[in-house]
Design a protein around this motif. Structure first.
Motif, PDB file in Angstrom:
ATOM      1  N   VAL A 165       0.836  -1.204   0.000  1.00 42.42           N
ATOM      2  CA  VAL A 165       0.000   0.000   0.000  1.00 42.42           C
ATOM      3  C   VAL A 165       0.875   1.261   0.000  1.00 42.42           C
ATOM      4  O   VAL A 165       0.547   2.251  -0.655  1.00 42.42           O
ATOM      5  N   ALA A 166       2.011   1.235   0.676  1.00 40.80           N
ATOM      6  CA  ALA A 166       2.920   2.385   0.674  1.00 40.80           C
ATOM      7  C   ALA A 166       3.468   2.644  -0.732  1.00 40.80           C
ATOM      8  O   ALA A 166       3.577   3.799  -1.155  1.00 40.80           O
ATOM      9  N   LEU A 167       3.797   1.588  -1.447  1.00 38.77           N
ATOM     10  CA  LEU A 167       4.282   1.740  -2.813  1.00 38.77           C
ATOM     11  C   LEU A 167       3.214   2.390  -3.694  1.00 38.77           C
ATOM     12  O   LEU A 167       3.486   3.356  -4.419  1.00 38.77           O
ATOM     13  N   PHE A 168       1.995   1.882  -3.620  1.00 37.03           N
ATOM     14  CA  PHE A 168       0.901   2.468  -4.398  1.00 37.03           C
ATOM     15  C   PHE A 168       0.640   3.914  -3.990  1.00 37.03           C
ATOM     16  O   PHE A 168       0.383   4.772  -4.832  1.00 37.03           O
TER      17      PHE A 168
ATOM     18  N   ALA B  54       4.956  12.952  -2.581  1.00 35.18           N
ATOM     19  CA  ALA B  54       4.042  12.822  -1.437  1.00 35.18           C
ATOM     20  C   ALA B  54       4.768  13.099  -0.127  1.00 35.18           C
ATOM     21  O   ALA B  54       5.834  12.533   0.127  1.00 35.18           O
ATOM     22  N   PRO B  55       4.201  13.959   0.711  1.00 33.94           N
ATOM     23  CA  PRO B  55       4.825  14.198   2.020  1.00 33.94           C
ATOM     24  C   PRO B  55       4.717  12.951   2.889  1.00 33.94           C
ATOM     25  O   PRO B  55       3.768  12.171   2.781  1.00 33.94           O
ATOM     26  N   VAL B  56       5.704  12.759   3.743  1.00 36.61           N
ATOM     27  CA  VAL B  56       5.750  11.567   4.586  1.00 36.61           C
ATOM     28  C   VAL B  56       4.510  11.464   5.483  1.00 36.61           C
ATOM     29  O   VAL B  56       4.071  10.367   5.823  1.00 36.61           O
ATOM     30  N   GLU B  57       3.921  12.599   5.832  1.00 34.35           N
ATOM     31  CA  GLU B  57       2.721  12.584   6.677  1.00 34.35           C
ATOM     32  C   GLU B  57       1.557  11.856   6.014  1.00 34.35           C
ATOM     33  O   GLU B  57       0.682  11.310   6.689  1.00 34.35           O
ATOM     34  N   ASP B  58       1.551  11.828   4.693  1.00 34.06           N
ATOM     35  CA  ASP B  58       0.465  11.177   3.969  1.00 34.06           C
ATOM     36  C   ASP B  58       0.487   9.659   4.154  1.00 34.06           C
ATOM     37  O   ASP B  58      -0.508   8.989   3.905  1.00 34.06           O
ATOM     38  N   PHE B  59       1.598   9.124   4.608  1.00 33.36           N
ATOM     39  CA  PHE B  59       1.718   7.677   4.758  1.00 33.36           C
ATOM     40  C   PHE B  59       1.147   7.172   6.086  1.00 33.36           C
ATOM     41  O   PHE B  59       1.118   5.968   6.326  1.00 33.36           O
TER      42      PHE B  59
ATOM     43  N   SER C 119       1.992  10.898  -5.805  1.00 34.41           N
ATOM     44  CA  SER C 119       2.921  11.719  -6.587  1.00 34.41           C
ATOM     45  C   SER C 119       2.293  12.137  -7.916  1.00 34.41           C
ATOM     46  O   SER C 119       2.419  13.287  -8.341  1.00 34.41           O
ATOM     47  N   LEU C 120       1.608  11.215  -8.557  1.00 32.26           N
ATOM     48  CA  LEU C 120       0.941  11.550  -9.816  1.00 32.26           C
ATOM     49  C   LEU C 120      -0.161  12.589  -9.616  1.00 32.26           C
ATOM     50  O   LEU C 120      -0.288  13.535 -10.407  1.00 32.26           O
TER      51      LEU C 120
END
Length: 104
Positions: A42-45, A74-79, A51-52
């Motif tokens: 899920v992190a990869l997706f 993507a900011p790290v907070e989004d993960f 990013s897109l």
């Protein structure tokens, strides 16, 4: 309030819920490995598609609320949402009453 602060509160609550739900299971190690694999996929997706979407201008983040670290665009907070999905959803699924009695 920064995105990190909001995410930290939610992640702590999810971690506590997960610990409570899994504390009596004998297959905890296997479940944790499956959660880690789920997190990786899920992190990869998330990295690719966020990013897109950011590159396309569909949304943006306020820079003064971010740590500054990014994975792709993507900011790290989004993960944090990836952590929630990888931990909370399997925990809730395994907490179903039928699974406690050995039924799928």
């Amino acid at each position: 309030m920064t995105y990190v602060a909001v995410n930290a509160v939610v992640i702590v609550l999810v971690a506590l819920a997960c610990a409570l739900l899994l504390r009596r299971r004998r297959d905890r190690g296997r479940i944790v490995v499956l959660m880690a694999i789920t997190f990786g996929v899920v992190a990869l997706f998330t990295a690719v598609f966020d990013s897109l979407m950011i590159a396309a201008g569909l949304f943006r983040y306020e820079a003064d609320h971010l740590v500054g670290t990014r994975i792709g665009l993507a900011p790290v907070e989004d993960f944090a949402y990836v952590v929630l999905a990888a931990v909370l959803l399997p925990s809730l699924w395994l907490a179903r009453p039928g699974l406690r009695r050995g039924r799928p």
